[in-house]
Design an enzyme around this catalytic site. Structure first.
Site, mmCIF file in Angstrom:
data_model
loop_
_atom_site.group_PDB
_atom_site.id
_atom_site.type_symbol
_atom_site.label_atom_id
_atom_site.label_comp_id
_atom_site.label_asym_id
_atom_site.label_seq_id
_atom_site.Cartn_x
_atom_site.Cartn_y
_atom_site.Cartn_z
ATOM 1 N N GLU A 281 0.823 -1.303 0.473
ATOM 2 C CA GLU A 281 0.159 -0.228 -0.007
ATOM 3 C C GLU A 281 1.356 1.636 -0.254
ATOM 4 O OE1 GLU A 281 -4.459 0.248 1.697
ATOM 5 O OE2 GLU A 281 -2.411 1.152 3.440
ATOM 6 N N GLU A 284 2.228 1.544 -3.722
ATOM 7 C CA GLU A 284 1.300 2.140 -4.015
ATOM 8 C C GLU A 284 0.414 3.405 -3.419
ATOM 9 O OE1 GLU A 284 -3.782 1.317 -5.079
ATOM 10 O OE2 GLU A 284 -2.825 0.377 -3.584
ATOM 11 N N CYS A 301 -8.499 -1.722 4.203
ATOM 12 C CA CYS A 301 -8.571 -2.366 4.781
ATOM 13 C C CYS A 301 -9.687 -3.608 5.110
ATOM 14 C CB CYS A 301 -7.489 -2.315 5.892
ATOM 15 S SG CYS A 301 -5.851 -2.398 5.515
ATOM 16 N N SER A 321 -7.302 1.552 -3.328
ATOM 17 C CA SER A 321 -6.425 0.158 -2.830
ATOM 18 C C SER A 321 -6.448 -0.481 -3.121
ATOM 19 C CB SER A 321 -5.797 0.904 -2.024
ATOM 20 O OG SER A 321 -4.496 0.021 -1.513
ATOM 21 N N LYS A 360 -15.887 -9.807 7.483
ATOM 22 C CA LYS A 360 -15.173 -10.511 7.048
ATOM 23 C C LYS A 360 -15.170 -11.877 6.805
ATOM 24 C CE LYS A 360 -10.818 -8.229 8.087
ATOM 25 N NZ LYS A 360 -10.435 -6.961 6.902
ATOM 26 N N GLU A 363 -16.732 -11.259 3.106
ATOM 27 C CA GLU A 363 -15.706 -10.557 2.443
ATOM 28 C C GLU A 363 -14.763 -11.755 1.690
ATOM 29 O OE1 GLU A 363 -11.600 -7.768 3.079
ATOM 30 O OE2 GLU A 363 -11.542 -9.044 4.164
ATOM 31 N N GLU A 368 -13.370 -12.978 -6.040
ATOM 32 C CA GLU A 368 -12.260 -12.408 -6.517
ATOM 33 C C GLU A 368 -10.784 -12.605 -5.628
ATOM 34 O OE1 GLU A 368 -14.417 -8.477 -4.879
ATOM 35 O OE2 GLU A 368 -15.100 -10.768 -6.127
ATOM 36 N N CYS A 505 -11.055 -1.526 13.740
ATOM 37 C CA CYS A 505 -11.327 -2.839 14.414
ATOM 38 C C CYS A 505 -11.891 -2.762 15.543
ATOM 39 C CB CYS A 505 -10.508 -3.383 13.504
ATOM 40 S SG CYS A 505 -10.123 -3.807 11.921
#
Length: 581
Positions: A281, A284, A301, A321, A360, A363, A368, A505
């Protein structure tokens, strides 16, 4: 000068600022008034009437919404008050599924505790018709069971007012009122972001995470499977609460020991993958800033935030990102790099993530996020679910010795640890981006201006000759506020960190449930974050790019950050989603 109002509560004289409610004044007077629907600054609607008090008028009044007046005399414990509270509890119980022994909230249920405190055994005095509902299990993350709902509306307020999502609310009227999605739609059909803030707001068991423990137990019992686990940074800052440790206690070593005793073949650390995320990241970001890429770059994230962006702000998808979230990166590395090192067929590996986050779970099922026909992560359990597994296994968590993570994917820097707190990803990225851009050593790694629980934080960081404008926000409600200001041209940033849950989190939808009686007066976000910042301070390495195992994985496997192989395994894509499915 602030006007102070004198009043008396149960014979105790106090002075409080004008505008203070009787409930808040009672706390100052060290008088406890029970509540059920009240959540400070979130749900202050006086629905449950459990906080009624006697102020000398003809009727009892709800303390949570009643402002103090000069020389008010409040009585919180009269026979009439106690009887009114008992009646209200019995009325709630009369339409409540009382399967307490099988409920995951048993012994941590606010309704159950109030019944014990006030001597209410059942709702039989008002027994009669009872609504029956089919639980909504359509979501990959959240289960809704309206048979247990008490119509407090705390979940509704968390969803609509804090997260600015609003996919649940009251429907129908009178006795038939229920908290549902519009038009009898299932939660999975709505633009729910799976954040789970409704679960942590719920005082009972009407909202829970979709259970993942059964699948994990089955995998652990299958001798043909090589089951590997990875816990997220925020888990170690809260797991101890389930076993009586004070809030804000880091239990990293005991957590590792417990995971080994559950039977996992390897205990790796998502903090390692947080360092890996920063390598990708930060580089990037440097590439976008120096080569005219899409700015501001926004972190990726938080899966709750990602889904929120896909539904509600798809115009910002190019700004995201392309990095996978840390636990997904870890899963990809486990099924490639680790599989090669350990000579294990990736198809036999089961990757289990222990997360503070219910999103999550959704996710992990995104198509993908995988390669060669395999998902990067196979199962996700929450901090709460891990605690239940430890208890079910009879592990004496409190007296476990501290143990270390397994090597290869287990070492982490302080930067990886602080990912669990709002501002942590930003600070970790800046520690590495500074040295990548300037080629100079960063002496002071503490970017305190991006710390703290404020919903939106802004800073301008000097990186060499460049002023880098950054912003940090937590909760999707604050993200909406920030992105709207960017769209209007009022704000100009290079880099934005977004965490889907308030405080990051540490306050995720999968963390230990904290009762309103504690939550209303204690900032659990700040208390849990302290554990992560303390671990960061104690780490010998505090920058992601100085992690020796990170250096090794690039030398032996990935080549360099943002290489072709890194993009193939560690980066992803996003899609615009409809508001209603």
């Amino acid at each position: 000068m602030e006007q102070m109002i004198p009043l008396t509560i149960d014979g105790v004289k106090v002075e409080v600022p004008a505008g203070t409610t009787v409930l808040e004044a009672a706390r100052i007077a060290k008088v406890n008034i029970p509540t059920l629907c009240y959540l400070k600054d979130i749900n202050e609607t006086a629905n449950c009437r459990l906080c009624v008090v006697d102020c000398g008028g003809r009727a009892l009044q709800a303390a949570c919404v009643l402002p103090v007046t000069p020389n008010m005399v409040v009585k919180t414990n009269t026979p009439a008050v106690r009887e009114a509270r008992r009646i209200n509890l019995e009325l709630i119980l009369s339409n409540h599924e009382k399967k307490c022994l099988s409920c995951v909230r048993s012994q941590n249920c606010e309704l159950q505790k109030l019944c014990l405190d006030l001597g209410v055994e059942s709702g039989e005095r008002f027994a009669g018709a009872q609504n029956e509902y089919e639980p909504d299990t359509s979501s990959a993350s959240i289960v809704r069971n309206n048979n247990k709902c008490i119509l407090c509306r705390r979940c509704v307020s968390a969803c609509a007012n804090v997260q600015k999502v609003g996919v649940i609310g009251p429907v129908r009227r009178g006795f038939k009122t229920a908290i549902e999605s519009p038009w009898d739609m299932k939660l999975a059909q709505m633009a729910c972001i799976n954040c789970g803030q409704c679960i942590t707001a719920c005082p009972v068991g009407a909202l829970t995470e979709a259970d993942g423990t059964k699948a994990v137990w089955e995998a652990l019992g299958d001798s043909t499977k090589h089951v590997v686990v990875q816990p997220a940074p925020a888990v170690r800052a809260a797991l101890g609460e389930e076993f009586g440790f004070p809030m804000g206690t880091s239990v990293t070593g005991k957590m590792v020991a417990a995971l080994r005793r559950l039977g996992f073949a390897k205990v790796f650390d998502t903090d390692f993958a947080a360092d890996l995320t920063i390598m990708e990241e930060a580089n990037e970001l440097v590439d976008r800033v120096t080569n005219g890429g899409v700015l501001p770059m926004i972190t990726s994230c938080s899966p709750g935030w990602i889904k929120y962006c896909e539904h509600y702000y798809p115009e910002f998808i190019p700004n995201l990102s392309s990095c996978k979230s840390p636990h997904e990166m870890a899963g990809a590395m486990i099924k490639t790099y680790y599989a090669q090192k350990a000579n294990v067929d990736p198809k036999d590996i089961v990757v289990v993530s222990v997360m503070p986050c219910t999103a999550k779970k959704f996710e992990a099922k995104r198509p993908e996020l995988g390669h060669n026909g395999m998902a990067d992560v196979d199962e996700v359990i929450t901090t709460r679910e891990l605690a239940r597994m430890i208890k079910e296994a009879g592990i004496d968590f409190v007296n476990l010795p501290d143990e270390d993570f397994d090597s290869l994917l287990g070492e982490s820097s302080g930067a990886g640890v602080i990912f669990g707190a709002t501002g942590g990803v930003m600070e970790a990225a800046l520690r590495t981006a500074y040295e990548v851009i300037t080629g100079k050593k960063l002496e002071d790694v503490n970017f305190t201006e991006v710390r703290g629980v404020k919903g939106i934080k802004e800073a301008t960081v000097k990186v060499g000759d460049m002023d880098v404008n950054v912003a940090v926000c937590s909760s999707t409600g604050k993200a909406a506020e920030l992105l709207d200001s960017v769209k209007r041209g009022e704000k100009n940033y290079h880099f934005i960190e977004v965490m889907g849950c308030p405080g990051g989190c540490v306050n995720g939808g999968g963390q230990p449930i904290v009762s309103a009686q504690v939550r209303n007066w204690t900032d659990i976000r700040a208390e849990r974050a302290k554990a992560l910042y303390a671990e960061d301070e104690a780490k010998p390495v505090r920058k992601s790019h100085e992690n020796s195992e990170i250096k090794q994985i690039y030398e032996e496997f990935l080549g360099k950050p943002n290489s072709h192989k890194a993009h193939e395994l560690l980066h992803t894509t996003y899609e615009q989603r409809d508001i209603y499915i």
